[in-house]
Motif scaffolding. Structure first.
Motif, PDB file in Angstrom:
ATOM      1  N   GLU B  79     -19.720  -6.491  -4.998  1.00 12.50           N
ATOM      2  CA  GLU B  79     -20.123  -6.608  -3.637  1.00 12.50           C
ATOM      3  C   GLU B  79     -19.601  -5.304  -2.968  1.00 12.50           C
ATOM      4  OE1 GLU B  79     -18.136 -10.584  -1.639  1.00 12.50           O
ATOM      5  OE2 GLU B  79     -16.942  -9.593  -2.879  1.00 12.50           O
ATOM      6  N   PRO B  80     -20.225  -5.120  -1.812  1.00 14.21           N
ATOM      7  CA  PRO B  80     -19.834  -3.900  -1.013  1.00 14.21           C
ATOM      8  C   PRO B  80     -18.433  -4.401  -0.407  1.00 14.21           C
ATOM      9  CG  PRO B  80     -21.338  -5.066   0.293  1.00 14.21           C
ATOM     10  CD  PRO B  80     -21.304  -5.701  -1.045  1.00 14.21           C
ATOM     11  N   ALA B  81     -17.363  -3.274  -0.480  1.00 13.00           N
ATOM     12  CA  ALA B  81     -16.247  -3.516   0.273  1.00 13.00           C
ATOM     13  C   ALA B  81     -16.436  -3.192   1.784  1.00 13.00           C
ATOM     14  CB  ALA B  81     -15.072  -2.553  -0.039  1.00 13.00           C
ATOM     15  N   LEU B  82     -15.641  -4.086   2.551  1.00 10.44           N
ATOM     16  CA  LEU B  82     -15.851  -3.838   4.170  1.00 10.44           C
ATOM     17  C   LEU B  82     -14.205  -3.587   4.413  1.00 10.44           C
ATOM     18  CD1 LEU B  82     -18.204  -6.521   4.953  1.00 10.44           C
ATOM     19  CD2 LEU B  82     -18.853  -4.213   4.683  1.00 10.44           C
ATOM     20  N   PRO B  83     -14.068  -2.781   5.630  1.00  4.85           N
ATOM     21  CA  PRO B  83     -12.725  -2.542   6.088  1.00  4.85           C
ATOM     22  C   PRO B  83     -11.938  -3.810   6.389  1.00  4.85           C
ATOM     23  CG  PRO B  83     -14.588  -1.632   7.327  1.00  4.85           C
ATOM     24  CD  PRO B  83     -15.179  -2.264   6.505  1.00  4.85           C
ATOM     25  N   MET B  84     -10.847  -3.676   6.263  1.00  2.51           N
ATOM     26  CA  MET B  84      -9.800  -4.630   6.930  1.00  2.51           C
ATOM     27  C   MET B  84      -9.711  -4.144   8.234  1.00  2.51           C
ATOM     28  SD  MET B  84      -6.147  -5.815   5.679  1.00  2.51           S
ATOM     29  CE  MET B  84      -4.974  -4.406   6.129  1.00  2.51           C
ATOM     30  N   ARG B  85     -10.416  -4.788   9.058  1.00  2.00           N
ATOM     31  CA  ARG B  85     -10.353  -4.179  10.549  1.00  2.00           C
ATOM     32  C   ARG B  85      -9.376  -4.750  11.315  1.00  2.00           C
ATOM     33  NH1 ARG B  85     -14.981  -1.710  11.231  1.00  2.00           N
ATOM     34  NH2 ARG B  85     -16.858  -2.228   9.888  1.00  2.00           N
ATOM     35  N   ARG B  86      -8.696  -5.902  11.147  1.00  2.00           N
ATOM     36  CA  ARG B  86      -7.424  -6.413  11.715  1.00  2.00           C
ATOM     37  C   ARG B  86      -6.569  -7.036  10.876  1.00  2.00           C
ATOM     38  NH1 ARG B  86      -9.753 -11.762  14.934  1.00  2.00           N
ATOM     39  NH2 ARG B  86      -7.431 -12.051  15.035  1.00  2.00           N
ATOM     40  N   TYR B  87      -5.569  -7.375  11.179  1.00  2.00           N
ATOM     41  CA  TYR B  87      -4.360  -7.648  10.263  1.00  2.00           C
ATOM     42  C   TYR B  87      -4.753  -9.128   9.939  1.00  2.00           C
ATOM     43  CZ  TYR B  87      -1.490  -3.819  10.114  1.00  2.00           C
ATOM     44  OH  TYR B  87      -1.218  -2.583   9.740  1.00  2.00           O
ATOM     45  N   GLY B  88      -4.197  -9.621   8.666  1.00  2.62           N
ATOM     46  CA  GLY B  88      -4.367 -10.800   8.172  1.00  2.62           C
ATOM     47  C   GLY B  88      -3.535 -11.112   7.035  1.00  2.62           C
ATOM     48  N   ALA B  89      -3.916 -11.105   5.788  1.00  3.87           N
ATOM     49  CA  ALA B  89      -3.309 -11.491   4.440  1.00  3.87           C
ATOM     50  C   ALA B  89      -1.838 -10.728   4.354  1.00  3.87           C
ATOM     51  CB  ALA B  89      -4.129 -11.236   3.239  1.00  3.87           C
ATOM     52  N   PHE B  90      -1.661  -9.438   4.599  1.00  7.19           N
ATOM     53  CA  PHE B  90      -0.505  -8.744   4.118  1.00  7.19           C
ATOM     54  C   PHE B  90      -0.449  -7.561   5.648  1.00  7.19           C
ATOM     55  CE2 PHE B  90      -4.082  -7.353   1.547  1.00  7.19           C
ATOM     56  CZ  PHE B  90      -4.301  -5.947   2.050  1.00  7.19           C
ATOM     57  N   LEU B  91       0.858  -7.099   5.577  1.00  8.54           N
ATOM     58  CA  LEU B  91       1.255  -6.160   6.608  1.00  8.54           C
ATOM     59  C   LEU B  91       1.973  -5.029   6.460  1.00  8.54           C
ATOM     60  CD1 LEU B  91       2.520  -9.420   8.941  1.00  8.54           C
ATOM     61  CD2 LEU B  91       0.280  -8.310   8.959  1.00  8.54           C
ATOM     62  N   PRO B  92       1.276  -4.086   6.020  1.00 12.08           N
ATOM     63  CA  PRO B  92       2.145  -2.833   5.785  1.00 12.08           C
ATOM     64  C   PRO B  92       2.909  -2.273   7.146  1.00 12.08           C
ATOM     65  CG  PRO B  92      -0.345  -2.746   4.889  1.00 12.08           C
ATOM     66  CD  PRO B  92      -0.060  -3.819   5.552  1.00 12.08           C
ATOM     67  N   GLY B  93       4.019  -1.886   6.979  1.00 17.20           N
ATOM     68  CA  GLY B  93       4.884  -1.279   7.885  1.00 17.20           C
ATOM     69  C   GLY B  93       4.455   0.307   8.264  1.00 17.20           C
ATOM     70  N   SER B  94       4.998   0.632   9.213  1.00 12.87           N
ATOM     71  CA  SER B  94       5.040   2.031   9.508  1.00 12.87           C
ATOM     72  C   SER B  94       6.244   2.484  10.379  1.00 12.87           C
ATOM     73  CB  SER B  94       3.842   2.515  10.388  1.00 12.87           C
ATOM     74  OG  SER B  94       3.436   4.023  10.453  1.00 12.87           O
ATOM     75  N   GLY B  95       6.667   3.649  10.305  1.00  8.67           N
ATOM     76  CA  GLY B  95       7.943   3.952  11.070  1.00  8.67           C
ATOM     77  C   GLY B  95       9.260   4.046  10.093  1.00  8.67           C
ATOM     78  N   GLU B  96      10.193   4.702  10.685  1.00 10.58           N
ATOM     79  CA  GLU B  96      11.395   4.836   9.966  1.00 10.58           C
ATOM     80  C   GLU B  96      11.861   3.484   9.404  1.00 10.58           C
ATOM     81  OE1 GLU B  96      14.401   6.717  12.286  1.00 10.58           O
ATOM     82  OE2 GLU B  96      15.813   6.602  10.697  1.00 10.58           O
ATOM     83  N   GLY B  97      12.205   3.433   8.096  1.00  9.42           N
ATOM     84  CA  GLY B  97      12.726   2.054   7.546  1.00  9.42           C
ATOM     85  C   GLY B  97      11.588   1.602   7.049  1.00  9.42           C
ATOM     86  N   GLY B  98      10.087   1.788   7.349  1.00  7.04           N
ATOM     87  CA  GLY B  98       9.029   1.218   6.787  1.00  7.04           C
ATOM     88  C   GLY B  98       8.988  -0.378   7.015  1.00  7.04           C
ATOM     89  N   ALA B  99       8.432  -1.295   5.919  1.00  2.85           N
ATOM     90  CA  ALA B  99       8.373  -2.475   5.788  1.00  2.85           C
ATOM     91  C   ALA B  99       9.646  -3.056   5.612  1.00  2.85           C
ATOM     92  CB  ALA B  99       7.301  -2.936   4.797  1.00  2.85           C
ATOM     93  N   GLY B 100      10.688  -2.376   5.329  1.00  2.00           N
ATOM     94  CA  GLY B 100      12.114  -2.650   5.102  1.00  2.00           C
ATOM     95  C   GLY B 100      12.946  -3.031   6.398  1.00  2.00           C
ATOM     96  N   VAL B 101      12.180  -2.875   7.350  1.00  3.80           N
ATOM     97  CA  VAL B 101      12.533  -3.066   8.754  1.00  3.80           C
ATOM     98  C   VAL B 101      12.136  -4.575   9.041  1.00  3.80           C
ATOM     99  CG1 VAL B 101      12.660  -2.580  11.221  1.00  3.80           C
ATOM    100  CG2 VAL B 101      12.721  -0.865   9.626  1.00  3.80           C
ATOM    101  N   HIS B 102      10.871  -4.897   8.675  1.00  6.05           N
ATOM    102  CA  HIS B 102      10.377  -6.074   9.121  1.00  6.05           C
ATOM    103  C   HIS B 102      10.302  -7.254   8.166  1.00  6.05           C
ATOM    104  CE1 HIS B 102       6.290  -4.664   7.823  1.00  6.05           C
ATOM    105  NE2 HIS B 102       6.519  -5.886   7.374  1.00  6.05           N
TER     106      HIS B 102
END
Lengths: 330, 589
Positions: B79-102
């Motif tokens: 299959e052609p891969a298509l971008p994950m345009r909005r959030y769904g199955a999983f939620l990578p974090g960003s920022g100090e502390g990373g996903a360890g904050v949320h």
């Protein structure tokens, strides 16, 4: 997680006891529901005509009925209007780069100077003919506000061709329900001419309706905490809110007027007491002492600077700051 | 123009749990450490207005900005891969502390079985038990070797729980299946609420061995061995996707990062987006990293003696591929290592109960408030006559039923209109669910590589994920699902809606879990793994890659406890390497 599609049909349950008494609400009583109308004032994104359509759509999805007020009284249309005029509505944090499957020309990367060097020709696909798999999520070339614009146009188009009416907002409730059911089933032909399909839009407006019913009133919906009162949700605990003294109780707390937005909070100790009734958490002896302790505790912080620098070997210790609040174990 | 910076001892890419642990450990040993974090600064005081379900849980305030970088996804290689345009199955974090904050704070040790899964499976059932396309591998380390690092993580974070096995002695209240631990948890377990009590009593009646799940939501105010104090959990029900305004959910910003700061040897640079590791293939070293300061668009090169690749799983793998480090995995031949053994979590088996005559205060809760049993996890039950391996931890979690996301209705109820409204109001306080957190084992065609079409904000290829459920996953659900159905019925539900089959393909739309794993796995053989058991890269001796990217498969638990242990292990390896720069483990093949 989604549940599989069983076919069992349930009857309408009686309203949960105590969840709704029109007397509790400072809003239109049930007799006045038909008079809740959209006013032009305050709209941020929609035109007045678009807002009327969305108002009625959300009223069908979460209706005002024998179980209490619904989307009209909660102001869901104003909530959605505000959301569409936000970063979310503009899709600012969505990945919106093309190509879009089913839309963009075949081999869109052929003349693209930014094309990655290691493109494997076998992976190139005719994008215009490619339908995304349902498992690949949102692939419409639309931000939420564009999706609303196009879907509202398609719904009005459908109304005019299938019903003898100018606008969805002019239809009877049962006619509107027919259309909402058709949206959910993806069976509205006019959507063939826009970039979102009917069922995709249904999922979006359904989600936004629930958000407008139950999100914090600061977003413009859930007016006077209507949604929270309907559900018996005591309101989000405020800053430093706590259920620690209540969570082990076997007894289900029947919420009373004074509890909303107060159940978790010790308003007195925070110095912002209103003139409402005494919240449930203050009715018990051990209910609220922790707030005083929290105010005294300045954490998290480094309390042993030498240890934090790795200069000492200390045994892990557990410091109980709040002896006063050991009552939760009864 | 690229600006060259002065060399430092250690640079970490990201300042979440793994980066924070490495930074603290090395800074305390007087090494100069710089952490490059693509997001902004965060502290507990940021979260005084965090009880906002819309803003944090549904508009993803703490998550990565997908407009700048996302992944592409497909179920199968054709299959052609298509971008994950909005959030769904999983939620990578960003920022100090990373996903360890949320995160929610559910903190497990993987089973001894997990680390030697291939050997133990062959010993127990014979090699033919492993399906042809299942790339089951040992991790190159045993549970016993990892135990001190699990202990370090748990005492650093302040984990609350009941030990089930202390130095081989089985403890009545805890999990009898866990590996032996050297001592008790630092804090007592979370409270037992009415629904958790019901779960435990019923599970016990059915012959399972329930216990209170381990939690990083702290049950007492706690000062950790680094002298950093955290607060006590108030059970407000806002953990997952939120930060904690009490500082009562262990996270990098409440533990390791403050300790690292206190040393004076640590510098956190936020808005620093690493785009490449500067790899010297001939010398087998990484000279440093190139990053963009997002506030100015200036590009910098930061040389370092050691580079710790401590971004999220997906970013670890992507940066390796973008930097040309290690041989990319090829699903056709099964050769190559980078991107191999991508795994996830299978929550297919679950049972939701609807109770007509009972109500509970389910809006109260905590992210790791749960009761659990391990009788159906790992190899804790006989698989001789079963058509799958491993299993899943079964739990009832009371994380706090927030009002937008929780509208439970029996199957067959319309999704809108008066009947939906009536049913969802009826059951808001009287519907609970149990689920199994199914292990996902590695298959040849589940993998990560670079996407040929879509790019990020800098024009670099996105990571491409190819993943689907296998017979293994479906059979696991069919075995566990009916047992959950029975459990929920025994708990007294008037109606049980259970999922006992796993239908269709993996769908990236509904949220499932952020337990993405693999792609830079650990092992003893450089031909089969990216890092050795010190998380040191076989192809770049001064590069260490802790994190769930190192998992050779995913177990039936939340990953963070094991991630934390691996990070402490890596920190020790880095220290040894700085003393004596060399490979720390011998290659076996």
């Amino acid at each position: 997680m989604r549940v599989g599609g069983g076919l069992a049909v349930f009857g309408i349950a009686a309203p949960a006891e105590g969840t709704f008494d029109p007397e509790d609400f400072d809003v239109a009583s049930m007799q006045e529901i038909e008079e809740v109308e959209v006013e032009e004032q305050g709209l941020e994104y929609f035109t007045i005509q678009q807002a009327r359509v969305v108002h009625d759509l959300t009223a069908r999805i979460y209706p005002s009925d024998d179980n209490g007020p619904g989307a009209p009284e909660a102001g869901v249309v104003y909530f959605i209007d505000g959301q569409l005029n936000s970063a979310w509505g503009r899709g600012e944090r969505w990945y919106m780069q093309g190509p879009f499957a089913g839309k963009d020309p075949t081999s869109p990367f052929e003349d693209d100077p930014d094309e990655p060097e290691d493109v494997d020709p076998e992976t190139e696909v005719p994008w215009a003919e490619q339908n995304p798999s349902e498992t690949q999520g949102w692939q419409y070339a639309l931000t939420p506000n564009e999706a609303y614009d196009q879907a509202i146009w398609a719904i009005e188009e459908h109304t005019q061709s299938a019903y003898d009416a100018d606008s969805f907002a002019d239809l009877e409730a049962d006619q509107q329900e027919e259309i909402v059911a058709a949206l959910e089933n993806g069976a509205v032909e006019s959507f063939d001419r826009v970039d979102i399909d009917a069922s995709g839009f249904f999922l979006l407006v359904r989600q936004n309706t629930l958000e407008g019913m139950f999100s914090d009133p600061m977003y413009g919906g859930n007016r006077e905490m209507i949604g929270w009162r309907l559900k018996g949700f005591p309101g989000t605990p405020g800053a430093l809110g706590s259920y620690r003294s209540l969570i082990e109780d076997d007894e289900y707390i029947e919420l009373e007027e004074g509890d909303y937005r107060r159940l978790a909070d010790d308003i007195d100790s925070l110095g912002i007491d209103g003139d409402n009734e005494v919240p449930a958490n203050e009715q018990s002896e051990e209910g609220h002492a922790h707030v005083h302790d929290a105010a005294e505790a300045d954490y998290p912080n480094v309390v042993d600077e030498a240890a934090a620098r790795g200069e000492t070997e200390i045994e892990a210790t557990s410091i109980d700051l709040d002896d006063a609040d050991d009552g939760g174990d009864q | 123009m690229v600006q060259q910076l002065e060399p430092v001892d250690v640079v970490t890419i990201g300042a979440g749990w793994t980066g924070g642990i490495v930074a603290k450990e090395l800074a305390q040993e007087e090494y100069q450490v710089v952490s490059l974090e693509r997001g902004g600064e965060r502290e507990t005081e940021n979260f005084f207005t965090v009880h906002d379900e819309l803003g944090y849980a549904l508009r993803y305030k703490l998550m990565q900005d997908l407009s700048k970088e996302t992944i592409t996804f497909r179920n199968t290689v054709d299959e052609p891969a298509l971008p994950m345009r909005r959030y769904g199955a999983f939620l990578p974090g960003s920022g100090e502390g990373g996903a360890g904050v949320h995160w929610n704070g559910q903190t497990w040790r993987f089973l001894p079985y997990d680390f030697e899964i291939r050997s133990r499976t062959i010993d127990e059932y014979g090699e033919e038990k492993i399906p042809e396309n299942m790339q089951l591998q040992d991790w190159g380390i045993s549970y016993e070797e990892l135990e001190p690092y699990f202990d370090q993580f748990e005492y650093t974070a302040g984990i609350a729980g009941e030990a089930g096995n202390v130095e081989g002695e089985i403890q009545e209240a805890g999990n009898p299946y866990e590996g032996p631990r050297s001592r008790e948890y630092p804090l007592p377990p979370m409270v037992e609420t009415p629904v958790l009590e019901r779960f435990k009593e019923t599970a016990d009646d059915l012959g399972f061995e329930p216990f209170q799940a381990p939690s990083a939501n702290l049950t007492e105010s706690y000062t950790n061995p680094d002298g950093v104090q955290q607060g006590q959990c108030e059970y407000c029900g806002y953990c997952e996707r939120f930060g904690c305004e009490w500082g009562a959910k262990a996270s990098p910003i409440t533990t390791v990062l403050p300790a690292a700061q206190e040393t004076g040897n640590f510098e956190l640079r936020t808005h620093a987006d690493v785009v490449e590791l500067l790899y010297d293939e001939e010398e087998d070293v990484v000279e440093g990293v190139r990053y963009v300061d997002r506030r100015t668009d200036e590009v910098y090169e930061q040389p370092a003696d050691v580079v710790a690749l401590t971004a999220y799983v997906l970013n670890n793998v992507r940066l390796l591929l973008l930097s040309g480090i290690g041989e990319p995995y090829d699903p056709e031949t099964g050769e190559g290592v980078v991107g191999k053994n991508y795994c996830y979590q299978n929550f297919g088996a679950s049972a939701r109960g609807f109770f007509d005559d009972e109500n509970w205060n389910l809006y109260m809760g905590a992210g790791a408030l749960g009761a659990s049993f391990d009788d159906l996890n790992g190899d804790n039950f006989d698989h001789s006559d079963l058509d799958f391996l491993h299993g899943g931890n079964v739990a009832l979690n009371q994380t706090g039923d927030r009002p937008i996301a929780n509208n439970p209705v029996p199957e067959g109820t319309p999704s809108w209109g008066s009947e939906f409204k009536a049913q969802s109001l009826e059951y808001y306080h009287s519907s609970i669910s149990v689920s199994a957190q199914g292990a996902v084992l590695p298959f040849r065609e589940n993998y990560l590589d670079l996407d040929p079409n879509y790019t990020d904000q800098y024009g670099q290829p996105l990571l491409r994920m190819t993943f689907d459920w296998r017979e293994q996953d479906r059979n696991l659900v069919e075995h566990i699902g009916p047992q959950l159905e029975e459990l929920m019925a025994e708990m007294g539900a008037d109606r049980v809606d259970a999922t006992t089959t796993l239908e269709g393909s993996f769908d990236i739309t509904p949220y499932q879990s952020t337990h993405n794993t693999g792609g830079a796995i650990m092992g003893a053989d450089p031909n089969e793994s990216v890092v050795n058991n010190y998380l040191q890269c076989w192809d770049a001796h001064n590069l260490f890659i802790p994190g769930a990217s190192a998992f050779a498969h995913n177990s039936g638990y939340n990953p963070t406890g094991t991630v934390g242990a691996l990070a402490f292990r890596a920190a020790e390896g880095i220290q040894e390497y700085l003393d004596s720069p060399d490979m720390l483990a011998d290659a076996e093949s």
